[in-house]
Write an enzyme that holds these catalytic residues in place. Structure first.
Site, short mmCIF file in Angstrom:
data_model
loop_
_atom_site.label_atom_id
_atom_site.label_comp_id
_atom_site.label_asym_id
_atom_site.label_seq_id
_atom_site.Cartn_x
_atom_site.Cartn_y
_atom_site.Cartn_z
N ARG A 266 3.42 14.09 -6.96
CA ARG A 266 3.35 13.41 -8.15
C ARG A 266 1.96 13.26 -8.94
NH1 ARG A 266 5.38 7.12 -7.93
NH2 ARG A 266 3.61 6.99 -6.70
N ASP B 225 9.72 4.62 7.48
CA ASP B 225 9.46 5.86 8.15
C ASP B 225 8.42 6.77 7.32
OD1 ASP B 225 11.11 6.73 5.78
OD2 ASP B 225 12.67 7.73 7.04
N GLY C 190 0.97 -1.13 -0.07
CA GLY C 190 -0.01 0.24 -0.07
C GLY C 190 0.80 1.35 -0.10
N ASP D 136 3.18 -4.12 -8.38
CA ASP D 136 2.67 -3.06 -7.84
C ASP D 136 3.16 -1.76 -8.31
OD1 ASP D 136 4.67 -4.17 -6.24
OD2 ASP D 136 5.08 -2.59 -5.24
N ARG E 85 -3.07 0.05 -9.66
CA ARG E 85 -2.04 -0.73 -10.11
C ARG E 85 -2.61 -2.12 -10.51
NH1 ARG E 85 2.25 1.85 -6.97
NH2 ARG E 85 1.25 3.75 -6.42
P1 AMP Z 1 8.76 0.52 -4.22
O1 AMP Z 1 9.57 -0.70 -4.38
O2 AMP Z 1 9.31 1.78 -4.15
O3 AMP Z 1 7.75 0.34 -5.30
O4 AMP Z 1 8.01 0.27 -2.70
C1 AMP Z 1 7.45 -0.94 -2.43
C2 AMP Z 1 6.62 -0.72 -1.15
O5 AMP Z 1 7.34 -0.38 -0.06
C3 AMP Z 1 5.48 0.07 -1.40
O6 AMP Z 1 4.37 -0.37 -0.74
C4 AMP Z 1 6.02 1.32 -0.49
O7 AMP Z 1 4.92 2.20 -0.22
C5 AMP Z 1 6.90 0.87 0.62
N1 AMP Z 1 7.84 1.76 1.09
C6 AMP Z 1 8.94 2.19 0.48
N2 AMP Z 1 9.67 2.96 1.06
C7 AMP Z 1 9.06 3.19 2.13
C8 AMP Z 1 9.34 3.95 3.29
N3 AMP Z 1 10.37 4.89 3.47
N4 AMP Z 1 8.43 4.07 4.32
C9 AMP Z 1 7.12 3.43 4.37
N5 AMP Z 1 7.09 2.57 3.02
C10 AMP Z 1 7.83 2.38 2.09
MG MG Z 2 6.01 1.39 -5.79
#
Ligand code: AMP
Ligand code: MG
Length: 488
Positions: A172, A121, A86, A248, A179
């Protein structure tokens, strides 16, 4: 009021998100507001002060009319299913209609924790925010469907990564953030009514022409396959490696999303991988079309119970649609490659000409972007620049003869071909060392001159710009192998 919000997701899809608020940050500073995009989106920039804008784009104040929420989704990450993902560091503020009545999401990225943050975070670092700003705006200018960057701010706080780094928030813009993973979340929990509700919403928002069709859900799958076949062909034509094609990170609209470990290739290599965590090369350049099809198969699975009540028949129908993907992709790609070579109408037999050139480029480590510019020069009578890319000019010369024959057969003049080539072969792409230079100077000295200069050049990627030659060159040797990281 900065935005005239019209929030369909919040109002029509209760149970598909969690309402939450952004975190308050100490001393926000505006790095960049994309005024061209702001006016396209009908934002009331003139009637708002910089201080109002800063409050909104940093997350310190919820804009009037917004209904901030974090969307829930699942996703296959590197092939393994994560049932509970999420928006862990993003908030959808709401939707606006642009000057043509088209609907767009306004989302803050890096605005603090949400119920989906897991151990994270919820914050974003300045580097990844600048990176996404540059890359997404470059993709837009290149003519690739993509999310866009409306604003970037620093927050005045340090966030912890490998070391403390400046925190930042990106605003953004996307035609939606739905997705494949959004469908997977409800399908994996057996909530068929919710999958149907989401599909109906998605069709009305993105593919309204399907509302009256006999099997709108099968047609939805087909429409997403079409959109992704086109999108991935565009990536391949410009040498873009997304880097983290998890389900996702793949939109139903067909826009590129999530500029984390992505990069443009310099020398042509089908196995190019930049992501520090993609050890197996799952998301390498050449794997992008089959991975897209793999992801679309996950979407098909999520839609199966809507496609037909007889599961076997549903599988049959969906499989037929999925099996058409490679050909759809190849058609777009070959037509695009032919245009890059100054040929108006692709013939099936052109794939040998194109693939033989790519094989030569691979063998001689030729810069992908530069070569196509230099091929146009060959048509204007100057072979020198193109020759320089090949240690063995003989084999390249043999290819040139075949290319000239093909052009003659097409019946186009050299001038026509040069014009066609200049429309599709970018002169300026976000060169990896230039992106890194811009980020470094912002991080070390709060100096955004290089970031601004790079953005300006990338806004007109197909136009020769005086005095900007340094942006056309690949990274110097000492830059070394490029590694990128997930955008956290
Ligand atoms: P991504 O690989 O960037 O698409 O992220 C995968 C998942 O990790 C998504 O659900 C993001 O919301 C979560 N996520 C990535 N970085 C953070 C962060 N710094 N704090 C909390 N959730 C994160
Ligand atoms: Mg993502």
């Amino acid at each position: 009021m900065l935005f005239n919000f019209d929030n369909s997701y919040a109002k029509q899809l209760e149970g598909f998100y969690s309402s939450c608020q952004s975190a308050v940050v100490p001393t926000p500073k505006l790095i960049k507001l994309n005024s061209e995009l702001a006016s396209q989106l009908n934002l009331n920039i003139e009637s708002s002060t910089i201080s109002d804008q800063l409050k909104i784009f940093s997350g310190n104040e919820s804009p009037q009319g917004s209904l901030p929420l974090a969307q829930v989704y699942s996703g296959h990450q590197f092939g393994g299913f994560s049932p509970q993902l999420g928006d862990g560091r993003a908030l959808l503020l709401g939707e606006v209609l642009d000057e043509n009545g088209q609907r767009f999401d306004i989302q803050l990225k890096g605005s603090g924790r949400t119920p989906y943050s897991r151990g994270g975070d919820g914050k974003a670092g300045l580097g990844p925010v600048l990176r996404e700003y540059i890359l997404s705006e470059a993709m837009y200018a290149l003519g690739v469907p993509t999310t866009r960057a409306l604003a970037a701010v620093t927050t005045g706080e340090k966030i912890m990564r490998e070391m403390p780094i400046p925190g930042a928030v990106l605003t953004r813009v996307a035609s939606s953030h739905i997705r494949i993973g959004t469908f997977q979340y409800f399908a994996s929990r057996g909530e068929v009514d919710k999958v149907r509700q989401l599909a109906n919403y998605t069709i009305a928002r993105h593919y309204p022409e399907l509302m009256q069709s006999d099997n709108p859900y099968l047609n939805l799958l087909e429409a997403v396959c079409d959109a992704q076949a086109l999108l991935v062909s565009k990536w391949m034509l410009i040498g873009f490696v997304h880097g983290v094609m998890n389900t996702d990170n793949m939109t139903i609209s067909g826009e590129t999303i999530d500029y984390g470990p992505c990069a443009f290739i310099d020398s042509y290599d089908p196995a190019a991988v930049y992501s520090s965590i993609d050890k197996q090369g799952r998301y390498a350049l050449q794997n992008q079309p089959p991975i897209a099809q793999w992801n679309l198969t996950r979407l098909a699975e999520a839609l199966l119970s809507l496609i037909d009540s007889d599961q076997e028949h549903a599988v049959e129908l969906a499989t037929k649609v999925l099996n058409e993907f490679p050909e759809k992709y190849s058609k777009h790609w070959l037509q695009g490659m032919c245009c890059k070579l100054g040929i108006n109408n692709a013939q099936e037999s052109d794939s040998a000409l194109v693939n033989d050139l790519l094989a030569l480029m691979h063998e001689y480590h030729v810069d992908y972007t530069l070569l196509f510019s230099d091929l146009a020069k060959v048509l204007s009578g100057d072979k020198e620049a193109a020759h320089k890319h090949f240690a063995n000019v003989m084999t390249f010369e043999q290819w040139l003869v075949r290319w000239h024959d093909r052009l003659a057969h097409e019946g186009m003049t050299s001038d026509d071909s040069v014009v066609l080539m200049s429309q599709v072969n970018p002169i300026y792409i976000p060169r990896n060392h230039k992106v890194e230079e811009a980020i470094e100077s912002a991080m070390k000295n709060e100096d955004y001159t290089k970031f601004e200069a790079l953005l300006t050049v990338l806004t007109q990627p197909y136009q020769q710009q005086a005095g900007k030659d340094e942006y056309t060159q690949p990274a110097p040797k000492e830059f070394g192998a490029y590694k990128t990281f997930c955008g956290t």
